[in-house]
Design an enzyme around this catalytic site. Structure first.
Site, short mmCIF file in Angstrom:
data_model
loop_
_atom_site.label_atom_id
_atom_site.label_comp_id
_atom_site.label_asym_id
_atom_site.label_seq_id
_atom_site.Cartn_x
_atom_site.Cartn_y
_atom_site.Cartn_z
N CYS A 191 5.57 -1.10 -2.48
CA CYS A 191 5.39 -0.95 -3.93
C CYS A 191 6.37 0.10 -4.44
CB CYS A 191 3.95 -0.54 -4.24
SG CYS A 191 3.63 -0.25 -5.99
N CYS B 171 4.87 2.59 -6.90
CA CYS B 171 3.93 3.52 -6.27
C CYS B 171 4.66 4.60 -5.48
CB CYS B 171 2.99 2.77 -5.31
SG CYS B 171 2.05 1.43 -6.05
N ASP B 172 5.66 4.20 -4.71
CA ASP B 172 6.26 5.10 -3.73
C ASP B 172 7.72 5.45 -3.99
OD1 ASP B 172 3.87 5.04 -2.29
OD2 ASP B 172 4.45 3.21 -1.25
#
Length: 308
Positions: free
Chosen positions: A135, A138-139
């Site tokens: 992701c 997300c990261d």
């Protein structure tokens, strides 16, 4: 068979499941959450969650999952760690089967999520959170100013690559085919990112790592040659696999295997609701799963008023 019949059974203890549990319990409904592993679901495997409101310095995914569990249990939610093997959804009482016993409830909220499709390399799982990610939103910030690789050729892969190009030093998009399958609107935007390189007919042969990812061995299908490409992170964007196998003969699924449920989270079976990554939706994030959970509780409460 357990003697108790819950108002609501929630299968899955991720953000969608525990938000639904919190709202159901606050509405006075007896609620149990069945979770296979640990609170948080896939979120628990994320080192740092930076895009969930209220945590200005970010928060570990496991910690956020534990907090969501505690918030729900504060209002009387029961958590049972058990793997669901099958369900019975017809009738006013739904039955959920697990190796540790059966659970019965009048409403069923499914929050099992969807797992990222893996490349299938033997070293891949051991490097989750240590250079392998699924992701970008997300990261991605964990790799700010670093070189990264994105694997895939569809909309998500191209979108992830462009997102990462804004924060990373160099992004290499590896496409297995001779051309990208992403929509025209994404392809037209690619030239705006001079630090983004697309390599065609290229697949990851091996992930190189010490304690963390240090690079990938790239195989060129056209020339048959292999090349080492240094990078700090590999973002895999080759699709997702919803956890819906056990529901394929019970609920209506789309062609990709996601449960068809609109913004009410209702499925085609009365009293059964689907939230989070398991259902058809345009964006799969922690916050959208949590929103689904709140909605499911409202419509579950409405449903229960008709059967009690």
């Amino acid at each position: 068979m357990t003697a108790k019949i819950y108002d609501v059974i929630i299968v899955g203890g991720g953000p969608g499941g525990y938000t639904a549990a919190l709202y159901c319990a606050r509405a006075g409904l007896s609620t149990v959450v069945l979770e296979k592993f640990s609170p948080g679901g896939q979120m628990a495997t994320t080192d740092t969650v930076d895009n969930y409101p209220g945590f200005e310095k970010g928060i570990e995914g496991f910690d956020l999952g534990a907090r969501m569990q505690a918030s729900a249990e504060r209002y009387g939610v029961t958590t049972e760690f058990a793997e669901v093997t099958s369900v019975e959804v017809n009738g006013t009482v739904k039955t959920v089967h697990t190796p540790d016993g059966d659970f019965q409830g009048q409403a069923l909220i499914l929050a099992l999520g969807a797992a990222p499709r893996e490349m299938g390399l033997p070293e891949e799982r051991n490097l989750w959170g240590r250079g392998i990610a699924y992701c970008a939103t997300c990261d991605g910030m964990l790799y700010k100013g670093k070189d990264v690789v994105v694997v895939g050729g569809g909309n998500t892969a191209v979108e992830d690559a462009m997102f990462l190009a804004k924060i990373c030093r160099q992004v290499t998009l590896l496409c297995r085919g001779a051309q990208l399958s992403a929509q025209k609107i994404y392809l037209e935007a690619l030239p705006k990112y001079p630090n983004l390189t697309v390599r065609y007919n290229a697949g990851v042969q091996k992930i190189l790592a010490e304690k963390k990812v240090t690079g990938v061995l790239v195989h060129d299908k056209k020339t048959g040659t292999d090349e080492t490409l240094s990078c700090s992170g590999v973002f895999v964007a080759i699709g997702r696999v919803p956890t819906t196998d056990m529901f394929k003969d019970l609920l209506t699924l789309d062609k990709s295997g996601y449960i068809i449920a609109d913004e009410t989270t209702r499925t085609n079976v009365p009293g059964v609701f689907a939230v989070g990554d398991i259902r058809t939706k345009p964006l799969r994030q922690i916050i959208t799963a949590a929103a689904d959970g709140a909605l499911a509780s409202k419509f579950a409460e409405e449903y229960l008023a008709t059967v009690k």
